[in-house]
Scaffold this active site. Structure first.
Site: not given
Ligand code: GLN
Length: 533
Positions: A382, A508, A510
């Site tokens: 992410c 994600h 995970e």
């Molecule tokens: N801050 C980033 C976004 O909003 C990444 C979010 C995250 O890592 N879950 O896109």
């Protein structure tokens, strides 16, 4: 008829109620029953999505895009249950809907009260989760510690449940602490007696006690707990500290907890088998052949719970590779102070997890540069992917001011930016790109080799995206766009052609790793790290 198990906790918090509930789920599954789990959270936030990880720990995302408590992660890792937005109920949600109903006039003429309206709403929500899941047994974990003001309506709803559903369809399990007092060389049952007393005041007599303890509970102690707490002796279950949380279902089973539960519910005993779990998960966790160190470079490093699913996924990937994974937790701001080499020269792999806000970003970018230039296996998740793109644009493609508009609105090269539809968003709660989306994987990539599939589905939680304007120029320098969300042509995965394992993903992974089935991208990271040595 669905059976319900309520788990409460006493004496102190952090006793592992989530893991105990998940383990109960696992042993009931081993008896051939379908289980589901619900977490009741006493805070007033509607969901934990707007909370700081230091307040709450990780926000766990379900397939259907709910932002939930991290205990739902334990539930999915230990059992086959699929969590949805119905599996996490908060005080905020409960009041929100009761107040909307009141405004609509649903209760015309009545005074709205905690009992029966709030407790009624809680019960309806538990029933709804139960219906949606179609489970034989629903385990309902009540957050907080018995005696807290905030959790009272939930405990009261649990009490009423037995009245509504019948004695043999509802079971109360209380998790408590039996502390060892060194100066007296004794373990003490008094806090447990008080905690059970507190539950009884509310009208709940626990049927089963799970006692967290660092010492073995002698027969005498069990007898004493049984007598003072009014719980049968064989229903006093010892939960001694163990090396791996995945041993807990086995420990419960050895003491006959599954049999006790089935007896209470008058259910027929199905087959019982956790052999595979023991062989595939426990033996490999306890006696691994190899060892490898992976750095996790983040900004919420001080709190174990902030990256819960990431740490668990690394353990799972270790299990798959017969490897003990040692995690070196590095605060990215420390990298800004002392440099990447200083902190990363002794690791075999680097993982940069998700996050929000500018603090610590430059340290993450430095860590990624170090991984890229030194061929160190790297997994970016992410925000980790977004930083990998920024790093590549800045240092390989000569876009010195490349940035995400999250950090610099006026960036000349906004390689990460907001989609049109996100620009108008005013409410912060529940408005990110959330939940499962399909991703098409490009042939010949590392991802294609690991997933062995061309379409996969992964969970998301972010607002910002790779800016497609930069696709061509970054590709020219060797960035591979390995995964795409076909419908919107959004970049989901990037790799580097010249690197042994440089994989960064917008989603994600995970949230989908299991102890007996590691996520392919985590498995790949550990494998590559082992190869590097
Ligand atoms: N801050 C980033 C976004 O909003 C990444 C979010 C995250 O890592 N879950 O896109």
């Amino acid at each position: 008829m669905t059976k319900y198990i309520f788990t409460t906790g006493g004496v102190i918090s952090s006793l592992g109620k989530g893991i105990s509930s998940a383990s109960i789920g696992k042993i009931m599954e081993s008896r051939g029953l379908k289980v589901s789990l619900v977490k009741l959270d006493p805070y007033i936030n509607v969901d934990p999505g707007t909370m700081n990880p230091y307040q709450h720990g990780e926000v766990y995302v379900t397939e259907d895009g709910a932002e939930t408590d991290l205990d739902l992660g334990h539930y999915e890792r230990f059992t086959k249950a699929t969590m949805t937005k119905f599996n996490n109920v908060t005080t905020g949600q409960v009041y929100n809907s009761v107040i909307s109903k009141e405004r609509r006039g649903d209760y015309l003429g009545k005074t709205i009260q905690v009992i029966p309206h709030i407790t009624g709403e809680i019960k309806d929500r538990i029933k709804k989760a139960s219906q949606v899941s179609g489970a034989d047994i629903v385990i309902v974990e009540i957050g907080g510690t018995v005696g807290d003001i905030e959790s009272l309506p939930f405990v009261e709803a649990a009490r009423q449940f037995r009245l509504d559903e019948g004695y043999n369809n509802v079971l109360y399990v209380h998790l408590t602490l039996i502390p060892y007092v060194r100066s007296a060389d004794e373990i003490k049952t008094k806090p447990t007696q008080h905690s059970v007393g507190k539950l009884r005041e509310i009208g709940i007599q626990p049927d089963i006690l799970i006692c967290r303890t660092e010492k073995q509970l002698s027969d005498d102690i069990k007898e004493k707990i049984s007598l003072f707490c009014n719980v049968k002796k064989d229903a006093v279950i010892e939960a001694r500290d163990v090396e791996s949380i995945y041993e807990i279902p086995l420990i419960f089973k050895e003491q006959g907890l599954d049999r006790l539960i089935l007896n209470h519910f008058n259910l027929k005993h199905g087959t019982t088998d956790l052999k595979d779990w023991r062989k595939k998960v426990i033996e490999r966790t306890i006696n691994p052949r190899h060892k490898v160190t992976i750095a996790v470079v983040g900004k919420y490093i001080g709190l174990q719970d902030a990256y819960k699913s990431i740490y668990e996924s690394l353990i799972h990937a270790g299990i798959q590779n017969d490897t003990k994974v040692i995690v070196k937790k590095i605060d990215s701001e420390e990298i800004e102070k002392s440099g990447a080499r200083q902190l990363l020269s002794d690791v075999s792999g680097i993982l940069v997890p998700g996050g929000f806000g500018y603090r610590g970003i430059e340290g993450k970018i430095e860590a990624i540069k170090y991984a890229r230039e030194n061929n160190i296996p790297f997994l970016g998740i992410c925000l980790g992917m977004q930083c990998a793109v920024i790093e590549f644009a800045r240092n390989k493609c000569a876009m010195k001011d490349a940035n995400s508009t999250e950090f610099k609105k006026s960036a000349k090269n906004p390689v990460i930016s907001l989609l049109e539809e996100q620009k108008g968003v005013k409410n912060m709660g529940g408005t990110m790109r959330l939940g499962a989306y399909p991703c098409r994987i490009k042939k010949g990539t590392i991802a294609a080799k690991l997933y062995k599939k061309s379409i996969v589905s992964e969970r998301h939680r972010h607002r910002y995206e790779f800016n497609n304007i930069y696709r061509k120029s970054l590709a020219r320098y060797g960035m591979i766009f390995a995964g795409i969300y076909p419908k919107r042509d959004l970049v989901e995965m990037v790799e580097l052609s010249t690197h042994p394992y440089f994989v960064a993903v917008q989603f994600h992974p995970e949230f989908k790793s299991k102890p007996d089935k590691a996520h392919p991208l985590f498995g790949g990271l550990i494998k590559a790290a082992l190869r590097r040595g």
